[in-house]
Write a protein that holds these residues in place. Structure first.
Motif: not given
Length: 153
Positions: A8-10, A15-26
């Motif tokens: 993303l930086v390159r 945009a920033e990577v956000v860590e979710l409390e719940g899963t984003a597997r699907t």
């Protein structure tokens, strides 16, 4: 995740990577975790076309049409869902966290035009709990993918 951040930086993305409390597997899990429409989630779907891995970036509420993907990418041969080992070898990511960028190899991609229904879309960031927000135009710019009409239903 770090490869996605670095990519993303390159690419000049804010945009920033956000860590979710719940899963984003699907896509359904990601939409529930983010509180957004299912269609605003970008599914990174890897297919095998001949000996090549190709990818469709499809709205979460749609299904990819493999034959239309093949045509959109100008490929020939049978199109099948890529197996887990091939996906990981080509992308460096495991299923459930496959990002649309930061891959270990160059992968031809098409972006589902139906994602344009949303001002903001969310893509996996290399881990089943991480995403980044973007737009279709930015996703095209940072991945080199072709926008394709009719690759999903």
């Amino acid at each position: 995740m770090q490869r996605v951040r670095d990519s993303l930086v390159r690419a000049g993305s804010a945009a920033e990577v956000v860590e979710l409390e719940g899963t984003a597997r699907t896509a359904r899990d990601a939409a529930a975790s983010l509180g957004c429409p299912l269609g605003a989630i970008v599914k990174s779907l890897a297919f095998q076309c001949g000996d090549e891995i190709v990818m469709a970036l499809v709205a979460g509420d749609r299904k990819c049409l493999p034959e239309e993907l093949r045509a959109a990418l100008g490929r020939t041969g049978d199109v099948t869902i890529a197996d887990v080992d091939r996906v990981q070898a080509a992308t460096g990511f495991t299923i459930g966290g496959v990002a649309p960028l930061g891959h270990l190899t160059t992968i031809a991609m098409a972006i589902d035009d139906s994602l344009r229904r949303f001002d903001t879309i969310y893509a996996a960031a290399g881990h089943p709990h991480c995403v980044f927000a973007t737009t279709v135009d930015e996703l095209v710019a940072i991945t080199g993918a072709r926008v394709a009409v009719g690759i999903s239903a």
